[in-house]
Design a protein around this motif. Structure first.
Motif, PDB file in Angstrom:
ATOM      1  N   SER A  42       4.212   3.688   8.487  1.00 29.23           N
ATOM      2  CA  SER A  42       3.692   2.332   8.728  1.00 29.23           C
ATOM      3  C   SER A  42       2.738   2.272   9.918  1.00 29.23           C
ATOM      4  N   GLY A  84       3.912  -9.522  -0.368  1.00 27.27           N
ATOM      5  CA  GLY A  84       2.530  -9.097  -0.501  1.00 27.27           C
ATOM      6  C   GLY A  84       2.355  -7.612  -0.673  1.00 27.27           C
ATOM      7  N   ALA A  85       3.449  -6.881  -0.789  1.00 30.37           N
ATOM      8  CA  ALA A  85       3.373  -5.422  -0.875  1.00 30.37           C
ATOM      9  C   ALA A  85       2.821  -4.963  -2.215  1.00 30.37           C
ATOM     10  N   GLU A  86       2.047  -3.899  -2.168  1.00 30.24           N
ATOM     11  CA  GLU A  86       1.594  -3.222  -3.381  1.00 30.24           C
ATOM     12  C   GLU A  86       2.397  -1.951  -3.636  1.00 30.24           C
ATOM     13  N   VAL A 108       4.470  -1.313   2.321  1.00 31.52           N
ATOM     14  CA  VAL A 108       5.429  -1.926   3.233  1.00 31.52           C
ATOM     15  C   VAL A 108       6.639  -1.003   3.336  1.00 31.52           C
ATOM     16  N   SER A 140      -0.664   0.301   9.468  1.00 35.53           N
ATOM     17  CA  SER A 140      -0.650  -1.119   9.118  1.00 35.53           C
ATOM     18  C   SER A 140       0.306  -1.965   9.951  1.00 35.53           C
ATOM     19  N   ALA A 180      -5.698   2.864   0.209  1.00 36.88           N
ATOM     20  CA  ALA A 180      -5.765   1.602   0.965  1.00 36.88           C
ATOM     21  C   ALA A 180      -4.764   0.557   0.472  1.00 36.88           C
ATOM     22  N   SER A 181      -3.852   0.946  -0.398  1.00 39.00           N
ATOM     23  CA  SER A 181      -2.883  -0.020  -0.914  1.00 39.00           C
ATOM     24  C   SER A 181      -1.970  -0.519   0.210  1.00 39.00           C
ATOM     25  N   ARG A 182      -1.480  -1.726   0.044  1.00 37.51           N
ATOM     26  CA  ARG A 182      -0.609  -2.326   1.054  1.00 37.51           C
ATOM     27  C   ARG A 182       0.809  -1.780   0.905  1.00 37.51           C
ATOM     28  N   ALA A 202       3.208  -2.508   8.958  1.00 38.76           N
ATOM     29  CA  ALA A 202       4.022  -3.205   7.950  1.00 38.76           C
ATOM     30  C   ALA A 202       5.393  -2.547   7.844  1.00 38.76           C
ATOM     31  N   THR A 209       6.159  -4.482  -7.414  1.00 39.33           N
ATOM     32  CA  THR A 209       4.898  -4.056  -6.811  1.00 39.33           C
ATOM     33  C   THR A 209       4.083  -3.233  -7.806  1.00 39.33           C
ATOM     34  N   LEU A 237       5.693 -10.005   4.228  1.00 38.06           N
ATOM     35  CA  LEU A 237       5.243  -8.625   4.044  1.00 38.06           C
ATOM     36  C   LEU A 237       5.671  -8.091   2.684  1.00 38.06           C
TER      37      LEU A 237
END
Length: 273
Positions: A234, A15-17, A213, A237, A209-211, A239, A102, A12
């Motif tokens: 969270s 892959g976070a933005e 976490v 998601s 829509a960014s990821r 996340a 990120t 997680l």
């Protein structure tokens, strides 16, 4: 807890933005700060209060600043000194480095009043309960809040009472107090904290829509401000990485549960990144 959970947490984070750190009082334990959990934990940190039969909630009542300011400033003056001399542990730097990697950086939401995230180099910190490093008027006569950088309170550690002179309001000359939300507190000046919370809300809204976490650390259920914020942030998601050796449960399996001390968990994740 399994290696699979640690691997999921690392996946997680890698892959976070954007990274949101949500921290409660348990996060400071690895820095050597006392655990005030329950009366026994509080009394281990401050034996004089056990002799008086006072709980943390009773000691942290703002009424003492009006009725017995030497008692009130004994408690908060000692904490101010303790937070100043305590060095934030390595976990702060790990979180900051993950956020820096990120696209949208890291933000912090915390109930802690110790200022350690700022000392560790975080620029965007929302302190929902205020900060011991800022003062306000007890009344208050004004909404002004000012730094406590030049404040030094002489505390008798045998009695936990402060010696004169005590901090005063530069506007009216009356008693000053920390800009901290205490128990049963109706005179706290919330504007500085509200401004930072507003900035955090705007940042989250702009992520779209960014990821995002969320890493939650040391946040208990007794005062669930931090846990609720982490869960809401969270919710869409799932996340969420919850790190808590005592209360690691996550509702509906919406995230990763790590029943570990904060620093141990963060160092374990770092090895997998």
């Amino acid at each position: 807890m399994s290696d699979q959970e640690l691997a999921r947490a690392a996946e997680l984070i890698s892959g976070a933005e954007a990274l949101l750190v949500c921290a409660g009082a348990g996060f400071g334990v690895d820095s050597g700060l006392p655990d005030f959990r329950g009366d026994e934990g509080f009394w281990r940190a401050y034996p004089p209060y056990e002799r008086l039969g006072l709980s943390f909630t009773e000691a942290a009542d703002p009424i003492h600043f009006a009725e017995d300011p030497a008692f009130a400033w004994g408690f908060y003056g000692h904490r101010l000194q303790m937070y100043r001399r305590t060095v934030p542990h390595r976990g702060f730097e790990l979180l900051r480095s993950w956020g820096a990697a990120t696209e949208h950086g890291a933000r912090v939401f915390t109930s802690n009043v110790d200022g350690h995230f700022q000392r560790a180099g975080f620029e965007h910190v929302a302190e929902c309960h205020g900060s011991i490093h800022h003062l306000q008027c007890l009344e208050p006569c004004t909404d002004d809040v000012w730094p406590a950088d030049d404040v030094s309170v002489d505390v008798d550690t045998d009695t936990m009472r402060a010696r004169e002179p005590l901090p005063s309001c530069p506007n009216c000359g009356g008693m000053a107090r920390p800009n901290i939300l205490m128990f049963g507190d109706w005179s706290w000046v919330p504007q500085p904290s509200e401004a930072r919370l507003g900035e955090l809300t705007a940042w989250r809204r702009d992520l779209r829509a960014s990821r995002l976490v969320v890493v939650e650390l040391g946040a208990g259920t007794a005062i669930p401000s931090v846990r609720r914020h982490a869960e809401l942030a969270s919710a869409g998601s799932g996340a969420l990485v919850r790190i808590n050796p005592r209360e690691p449960e996550i509702r509906h399996g919406r995230g990763v549960s790590l029943p570990m001390p904060a620093l141990e968990a963060l160092e374990s994740i770092e090895k997998l990144l």
